[in-house]
Design an enzyme around this catalytic site. Sequence first.
Site, short mmCIF file in Angstrom:
data_model
loop_
_atom_site.label_atom_id
_atom_site.label_comp_id
_atom_site.label_asym_id
_atom_site.label_seq_id
_atom_site.Cartn_x
_atom_site.Cartn_y
_atom_site.Cartn_z
N CYS A 5 45.06 42.80 43.58
CA CYS A 5 44.75 42.32 42.23
C CYS A 5 45.15 40.85 42.13
O CYS A 5 46.33 40.51 42.28
CB CYS A 5 45.46 43.14 41.17
SG CYS A 5 45.26 42.43 39.51
N ASN A 85 36.58 40.23 27.96
CA ASN A 85 35.40 40.76 28.66
C ASN A 85 35.80 42.10 29.27
O ASN A 85 36.82 42.20 29.96
CB ASN A 85 34.95 39.79 29.75
CG ASN A 85 34.34 38.53 29.20
OD1 ASN A 85 33.67 38.56 28.17
ND2 ASN A 85 34.56 37.41 29.86
N HIS A 96 42.22 42.99 35.92
CA HIS A 96 43.58 43.01 35.35
C HIS A 96 43.36 42.42 33.96
O HIS A 96 42.96 41.26 33.83
CB HIS A 96 44.52 42.17 36.20
CG HIS A 96 45.94 42.10 35.70
ND1 HIS A 96 47.05 42.31 36.52
CD2 HIS A 96 46.45 41.81 34.48
CE1 HIS A 96 48.16 42.17 35.82
NE2 HIS A 96 47.83 41.85 34.57
N HIS A 98 42.84 40.68 30.59
CA HIS A 98 43.22 39.33 30.19
C HIS A 98 42.49 38.95 28.93
O HIS A 98 41.29 39.22 28.78
CB HIS A 98 42.93 38.31 31.30
CG HIS A 98 41.56 38.42 31.88
ND1 HIS A 98 41.23 39.38 32.82
CD2 HIS A 98 40.42 37.71 31.65
CE1 HIS A 98 39.95 39.25 33.13
NE2 HIS A 98 39.43 38.26 32.43
N HIS A 100 41.00 35.89 27.03
CA HIS A 100 40.65 34.47 27.08
C HIS A 100 40.96 33.90 25.70
O HIS A 100 40.52 34.46 24.68
CB HIS A 100 39.16 34.27 27.31
CG HIS A 100 38.63 34.73 28.62
ND1 HIS A 100 38.37 33.87 29.67
CD2 HIS A 100 38.27 35.96 29.07
CE1 HIS A 100 37.87 34.55 30.69
NE2 HIS A 100 37.80 35.82 30.35
P1 AMP Z 1 36.55 37.46 33.40
O1 AMP Z 1 35.26 36.95 33.99
O2 AMP Z 1 36.52 37.73 31.94
O3 AMP Z 1 37.11 38.62 34.23
O4 AMP Z 1 37.56 36.26 33.54
C1 AMP Z 1 38.19 35.92 34.73
C2 AMP Z 1 38.66 34.52 34.55
O5 AMP Z 1 39.63 34.24 35.53
C3 AMP Z 1 37.55 33.47 34.73
O6 AMP Z 1 37.44 32.70 33.54
C4 AMP Z 1 38.03 32.64 35.93
O7 AMP Z 1 37.73 31.27 35.79
C5 AMP Z 1 39.52 32.90 35.92
N1 AMP Z 1 40.19 32.79 37.19
C6 AMP Z 1 39.81 33.30 38.38
N2 AMP Z 1 40.72 33.01 39.34
C7 AMP Z 1 41.70 32.31 38.73
C8 AMP Z 1 42.92 31.73 39.16
N3 AMP Z 1 43.34 31.80 40.44
N4 AMP Z 1 43.68 31.07 38.27
C9 AMP Z 1 43.28 30.96 36.97
N5 AMP Z 1 42.15 31.50 36.49
C10 AMP Z 1 41.37 32.16 37.36
ZN ZN Z 2 46.89 43.37 38.32
#
Ligand code: AMP
Ligand code: ZN
Length: 112
Positions: A5, A85, A96, A98, A100
């Site tokens: 993850c 999302n 995981h 999150h 936004h």
């Molecule tokens: P989602 O598409 O809603 O699952 O959002 C995932 C988010 O994680 C996207 O906006 C990516 O730009 C962000 N993301 C992916 N890898 C990383 C990372 N290593 N550090 C910070 N943000 C990330």
């Molecule tokens: Zn996780």
Amino acid sequence: MADDCLFCSVVAGEVPATRLREDDDTLVFADIDPQAPVHVLVIPKRHSRDIAELAADAADSAAVLRAVAAYVRDQGLTDYRVVFNTGAGVGQTVFHVHAHVLAGRPMTWPPG
Ligand code: AMP
Ligand code: ZN
């Protein structure tokens, strides 16, 4: 920590991230591909895959919302969008949970 993850690895410090706010239960860090002048991710440190799984943990659910509120308060933000999302069909790419938090530019409704 869940195997494989990405955000568990961020929590553990194994993947670098710009950590903006942190407590025992939550982490706020900068999105690596910002879609607005302010674009941060708010996560529970304990793994939940999505908002449904998070909802089963009352303490973590509250902690995530408190972390969102604390972050926007500290930044002086009054106008912002919070997005979870949920499901690959609407763009969830990291499983995981999150939030936004987006701000700093005009936003349209409905979202695309
Ligand atoms: P989602 O598409 O809603 O699952 O959002 C995932 C988010 O994680 C996207 O906006 C990516 O730009 C962000 N993301 C992916 N890898 C990383 C990372 N290593 N550090 C910070 N943000 C990330
Ligand atoms: Zn996780």
